[in-house]
Scaffold this active site. Structure first.
Site, short mmCIF file in Angstrom:
data_model
loop_
_atom_site.label_atom_id
_atom_site.label_comp_id
_atom_site.label_asym_id
_atom_site.label_seq_id
_atom_site.Cartn_x
_atom_site.Cartn_y
_atom_site.Cartn_z
N ASP A 63 0.87 -1.18 0.00
CA ASP A 63 0.00 0.00 0.00
C ASP A 63 0.91 1.23 0.00
OD1 ASP A 63 -2.28 1.90 0.51
OD2 ASP A 63 -3.35 0.05 0.97
N HIS A 109 -12.26 -0.14 -8.91
CA HIS A 109 -13.53 0.56 -9.11
C HIS A 109 -13.46 2.02 -8.66
CE1 HIS A 109 -13.73 -0.15 -4.84
NE2 HIS A 109 -14.72 0.71 -4.77
C1 LIG Z 1 -11.03 0.96 -0.72
S1 LIG Z 1 -9.43 0.65 -0.04
C2 LIG Z 1 -9.30 -1.12 -0.28
C3 LIG Z 1 -8.44 -1.75 0.76
C4 LIG Z 1 -8.40 -3.29 0.75
N1 LIG Z 1 -8.00 -3.82 -0.53
C5 LIG Z 1 -9.71 -3.87 1.21
O1 LIG Z 1 -10.29 -4.66 0.50
O2 LIG Z 1 -10.15 -3.54 2.31
C6 LIG Z 1 -8.36 1.32 -1.31
C7 LIG Z 1 -6.87 1.25 -0.99
O3 LIG Z 1 -6.12 1.83 -2.07
C8 LIG Z 1 -4.98 2.45 -1.52
N2 LIG Z 1 -4.39 3.41 -2.49
C9 LIG Z 1 -4.90 4.63 -2.83
N3 LIG Z 1 -4.08 5.22 -3.71
C10 LIG Z 1 -3.05 4.37 -3.93
C11 LIG Z 1 -1.86 4.43 -4.75
N4 LIG Z 1 -1.60 5.50 -5.51
N5 LIG Z 1 -1.00 3.39 -4.73
C12 LIG Z 1 -1.27 2.30 -3.97
N6 LIG Z 1 -2.37 2.17 -3.18
C13 LIG Z 1 -3.25 3.20 -3.16
C14 LIG Z 1 -5.51 3.09 -0.25
O4 LIG Z 1 -4.46 3.41 0.65
C15 LIG Z 1 -6.46 2.00 0.27
O5 LIG Z 1 -5.82 1.12 1.16
#
Ligand SMILES: C[S@@+](CC[C@H](N)C(=O)[O-])C[C@H]1O[C@@H](n2cnc3c(N)ncnc32)[C@H](O)[C@@H]1O
Length: 130
Positions: A63, A109
């Site tokens: 992450d 999404h």
């Molecule tokens: C809706 S959460 C989903 C978390 C996890 N996969 C779950 O099912 O609970 C979206 C995730 O995308 C990560 N994220 C956002 N921008 C990102 C980036 N540029 N690179 C990597 N991860 C990112 C956020 O930190 C967050 O943990």
């Protein structure tokens, strides 16, 4: 939202994990088995490990740096041998190469198609055919 997520079954309950991921693979402790990209709190990986305690292979939580830093305080990851890697899927090529599974949950999404193409193109060089 967290309550709703907690209510859902884990993908290991309905996806044929042993048949499609574990079987036919020459797994060892060094195999990179599963990279959870944008894993958030990492609950999915912890649950996966609980469901398949006998599996060989490494599990990786990825992450953004700030998220990984916060997760690093949670000792359950080290206890379960889950490696943590900081990764920004817009700015970097996937640093963990040749894993058997790259997994996104509740991630793609969130973004428009053009951004999703960037995310997937940054993953592609890490994947080996087959
Ligand atoms: C809706 S959460 C989903 C978390 C996890 N996969 C779950 O099912 O609970 C979206 C995730 O995308 C990560 N994220 C956002 N921008 C990102 C980036 N540029 N690179 C990597 N991860 C990112 C956020 O930190 C967050 O943990």
């Amino acid at each position: 939202m967290e309550g709703q997520w907690a209510d859902r079954s884990h993908w290991g309950d309905w996806f044929p994990v042993r048949e499609r991921i574990l079987q036919d693979a020459e797994l060892s402790d060094d195999t990179l088995l599963l990279v959870d990209i944008s894993a958030g709190k990492g609950h999915d990986l912890l649950e996966f490990k609980e469901m398949f305690p006998d599996l060989l292979g490494r599990l990786v939580l990825e992450d953004l740096g700030s998220v990984v830093k916060a997760m690093g305080r949670d000792e359950r990851f080290a206890e379960n041998g889950i490696q943590m890697v900081s990764f920004d899927f817009f700015k970097e090529i996937q640093p963990v190469k040749d894993a058997r599974v790259y997994y996104f949950k509740f991630v793609l999404h969130d973004w428009p198609d053009e951004e999703v193409k960037v995310i997937l193109n940054n993953l592609k060089p890490a994947m080996k055919p087959g």
